[in-house]
Structure formats: structure tokens, C-alpha cells
Write a protein that holds these residues in place. Sequence first.
Motif, PDB file in Angstrom:
ATOM      1  N   ASN A 133      43.268  12.140   2.671  1.00  0.00           N
ATOM      2  CA  ASN A 133      43.192  11.327   2.888  1.00  0.00           C
ATOM      3  C   ASN A 133      41.803  10.653   2.886  1.00  0.00           C
ATOM      4  O   ASN A 133      40.922  11.369   3.636  1.00  0.00           O
ATOM      5  CB  ASN A 133      43.701  10.044   3.965  1.00  0.00           C
ATOM      6  N   GLU A 134      40.744  10.363   1.905  1.00  0.00           N
ATOM      7  CA  GLU A 134      39.958   9.779   2.089  1.00  0.00           C
ATOM      8  C   GLU A 134      38.932   7.996   2.192  1.00  0.00           C
ATOM      9  O   GLU A 134      39.388   7.438   1.640  1.00  0.00           O
ATOM     10  CB  GLU A 134      38.974  10.029   1.110  1.00  0.00           C
ATOM     11  N   ASN A 135      38.478   7.796   3.386  1.00  0.00           N
ATOM     12  CA  ASN A 135      38.203   6.247   3.943  1.00  0.00           C
ATOM     13  C   ASN A 135      37.548   5.394   3.663  1.00  0.00           C
ATOM     14  O   ASN A 135      36.623   6.025   4.121  1.00  0.00           O
ATOM     15  CB  ASN A 135      38.913   6.172   5.677  1.00  0.00           C
ATOM     16  N   TYR A 136      37.359   5.073   2.622  1.00  0.00           N
ATOM     17  CA  TYR A 136      35.964   4.490   2.509  1.00  0.00           C
ATOM     18  C   TYR A 136      35.589   3.330   3.456  1.00  0.00           C
ATOM     19  O   TYR A 136      35.641   2.275   3.447  1.00  0.00           O
ATOM     20  CB  TYR A 136      35.996   4.054   1.140  1.00  0.00           C
ATOM     21  N   GLY A 137      34.084   4.002   4.038  1.00  0.00           N
ATOM     22  CA  GLY A 137      33.374   2.351   4.437  1.00  0.00           C
ATOM     23  C   GLY A 137      32.636   2.326   4.266  1.00  0.00           C
ATOM     24  O   GLY A 137      31.795   3.165   3.867  1.00  0.00           O
ATOM     25  N   ILE A 138      32.027   1.101   4.988  1.00  0.00           N
ATOM     26  CA  ILE A 138      30.554   0.910   4.641  1.00  0.00           C
ATOM     27  C   ILE A 138      30.014   0.914   5.816  1.00  0.00           C
ATOM     28  O   ILE A 138      29.693   0.738   6.981  1.00  0.00           O
ATOM     29  CB  ILE A 138      30.317  -0.774   4.451  1.00  0.00           C
ATOM     30  N   GLY A 139      28.631   2.479   5.464  1.00  0.00           N
ATOM     31  CA  GLY A 139      28.043   2.485   6.648  1.00  0.00           C
ATOM     32  C   GLY A 139      26.876   1.879   7.496  1.00  0.00           C
ATOM     33  O   GLY A 139      26.284   1.669   6.889  1.00  0.00           O
ATOM     34  N   VAL A 140      26.375   1.493   8.289  1.00  0.00           N
ATOM     35  CA  VAL A 140      25.607   0.535   9.310  1.00  0.00           C
ATOM     36  C   VAL A 140      25.000   1.694  10.108  1.00  0.00           C
ATOM     37  O   VAL A 140      25.730   2.334  10.736  1.00  0.00           O
ATOM     38  CB  VAL A 140      26.230  -0.607   9.274  1.00  0.00           C
ATOM     39  N   LYS A 141      23.502   0.579  10.709  1.00  0.00           N
ATOM     40  CA  LYS A 141      23.185   1.591  11.436  1.00  0.00           C
ATOM     41  C   LYS A 141      23.981   1.728  12.716  1.00  0.00           C
ATOM     42  O   LYS A 141      24.492   0.286  13.392  1.00  0.00           O
ATOM     43  CB  LYS A 141      21.140   1.423  12.011  1.00  0.00           C
ATOM     44  N   LYS A 142      23.663   2.265  13.829  1.00  0.00           N
ATOM     45  CA  LYS A 142      24.533   2.737  14.801  1.00  0.00           C
ATOM     46  C   LYS A 142      23.955   1.316  15.824  1.00  0.00           C
ATOM     47  O   LYS A 142      22.613   0.623  16.126  1.00  0.00           O
ATOM     48  CB  LYS A 142      24.230   3.711  16.210  1.00  0.00           C
ATOM     49  N   GLY A 143      25.315   0.172  16.147  1.00  0.00           N
ATOM     50  CA  GLY A 143      25.418  -1.442  17.080  1.00  0.00           C
ATOM     51  C   GLY A 143      24.669  -2.153  16.001  1.00  0.00           C
ATOM     52  O   GLY A 143      24.494  -2.902  16.665  1.00  0.00           O
ATOM     53  N   SER A 144      24.558  -1.907  14.883  1.00  0.00           N
ATOM     54  CA  SER A 144      23.895  -2.920  14.035  1.00  0.00           C
ATOM     55  C   SER A 144      24.915  -4.439  13.702  1.00  0.00           C
ATOM     56  O   SER A 144      26.408  -3.820  14.068  1.00  0.00           O
ATOM     57  CB  SER A 144      23.842  -2.361  13.001  1.00  0.00           C
ATOM     58  N   ASP A 145      24.956  -4.867  13.976  1.00  0.00           N
ATOM     59  CA  ASP A 145      25.659  -6.398  13.983  1.00  0.00           C
ATOM     60  C   ASP A 145      26.303  -6.425  12.647  1.00  0.00           C
ATOM     61  O   ASP A 145      27.113  -7.942  12.745  1.00  0.00           O
ATOM     62  CB  ASP A 145      24.990  -7.769  15.077  1.00  0.00           C
ATOM     63  N   LEU A 146      25.866  -6.384  12.044  1.00  0.00           N
ATOM     64  CA  LEU A 146      26.165  -6.314  10.535  1.00  0.00           C
ATOM     65  C   LEU A 146      27.665  -5.604  10.216  1.00  0.00           C
ATOM     66  O   LEU A 146      28.611  -5.983   9.631  1.00  0.00           O
ATOM     67  CB  LEU A 146      25.243  -5.698   9.113  1.00  0.00           C
TER      68      LEU A 146
END
Length: 278
Positions: A222-235
Motif C-alpha cells: 500500500n502506498e499512501n500518497y501525502g503532501i510533503g511540508v516542512k516539519k512543523g509547518s502550519d500548511l
Amino acid sequence: MKLRKVTAASAAALVLALTATACGSSDKDSSGGSGDGKKITVGIKFDQPGIGQKTPQGYTGFDVDVAKYIAKQLGYSEDQIEWKESKSADRETMLQRGDVDFIAASYSINDKRLAKVDFAGPYLLAHQDVLIRSDDNTIKSPADLNSKKLCSVTGSTSAQNVHDKLAPKAQLQEYPTYSACLSGLQNKAIDALTTDDSILAGYAAQDAFKGKFKLGHFKMTNENYGIGVKKGSDLKAKINSALEKMVSDGSWQKAVDANFGPAGYKNEPAPKIGDIKS
């Protein structure tokens, strides 16, 4: 007279200060709050048909459509998006350095990556599979990959997963891009290309390759695609809200159908935010 001189000098100083402030401001807004005529920088793949591809006409693919939707919800129009190529081996570094605001690039969520970056989503559940030549009838199960030359890209976990869990005698070959793997498969330098079925379906559906390759339909992971953001980002929270809206208003399914439908790809239902399938 002295009063006039002081006033003139103060005015000049104020102009200089305002000028310096304007010159020092950035054209890029990483807050994710509002566009305000600025830019948002998004990392995508440039060489994955159906996922993220750079063409003479612009950028196309499911991840591109997802990224455009997210950017719009964050307050940015399409012409305010700056696209950057995010190769598999570079994604964590790009986020940590602040080269991009977020990455939508067939980016599977796993513990190793979560130690370095944060993820919104998941927004697509794919499965690891193999692409083989259409005339090759020797690979009918993952076990048949033993002693075969198996290709994936540098920085991807796909080939290593197969080697560690399913075919320990597979000969791993790392190429810089999926396009390079595909060329190797076509000229028989390798026997199989492994990565997510969504990516493989995009390649197999290209006019230049129709009839030349086929999917194994193994569904190995299973490959769960996520949106990567910087650690701790409020995005992260803002992007999660955008993804939920994309599903609820029908835009998600529309993007799936437009990008994967022509290849006959059978997608899983849209995953719920935070629901990681192991």
C-alpha cells in the motif's frame, strides 16, 4: 528655517527607509495564508505521465491537479505557482531547505520520511506493482522476480521492498529517473520496472508505448500518497482542509478520471485524512 531643514531631512530618511523595506521584502510567501500577488513554490515530478509531467504546453498529471486545487484554496492562482522538479532522492532536502512550500510528487508516507518532514493527507492510495514487456511471460508473480534485473529510481523504496520481502535474489538496478528505467526495460537491459501502479499505468498508457508493456497486477504494497511540508509547518492543517474539500466537491474524482481513466486504472476510493494503510 531650521525646522524646514529638519523636516526635509526626516522626509528623505523616511523615503530611504521605505525603499529599503520594499527591496528587502520577498516575492515568495511561505505562510500559506493568502496569495496577495506573491508566489507559492510547489515541488512535483517532471517525468511521470499521469502523475506529474512537464510538457511544451505546461504541467499535467494528477499531482499537478491536486497541487493547483490546494494552491487555489490557499489563495493563489495558477500563474502564481512556481513549479520545481522534485526527484525522489531530493524531496526531504528540498523541504528542509525551504526550496519549496509543499511537494506533491507521488510521495508515499512512511516512518523514515516522517522523521524528517510532515505530511498532509493521504490523498491517494496506490499499490506497488511491476511493469514488464508485453511479450514476457516469465514473470507471473513476485517470486518470479528472483534472478531478474529489477529497476527503480534512486531514493525510492520500491525495488528494496521487493528484494527484502518477496524476491531476495532479484538484482536491483537504480536509475536516476523512471524514464531511464523505461528505456532500460524497452532495450532489455532490465526485466522489470517497479513502482506504484498509478505511475506505471501512466507510462503504459502513452501513445508511444501502447501494446509494448503490461502491468503485473501484483498489489505488493500500500502506498499512501501525502503532501510533503516542512516539519512543523502550519500548511499541513490548511492542506488537509483543502484535500477534504477537493473530495467533497467532486474535484478529486474528476482529476482521477482525467489522468488515470484512459489507462483503465482502477483506483481505490479517496482515503480519509490521517488514514494510513499499512
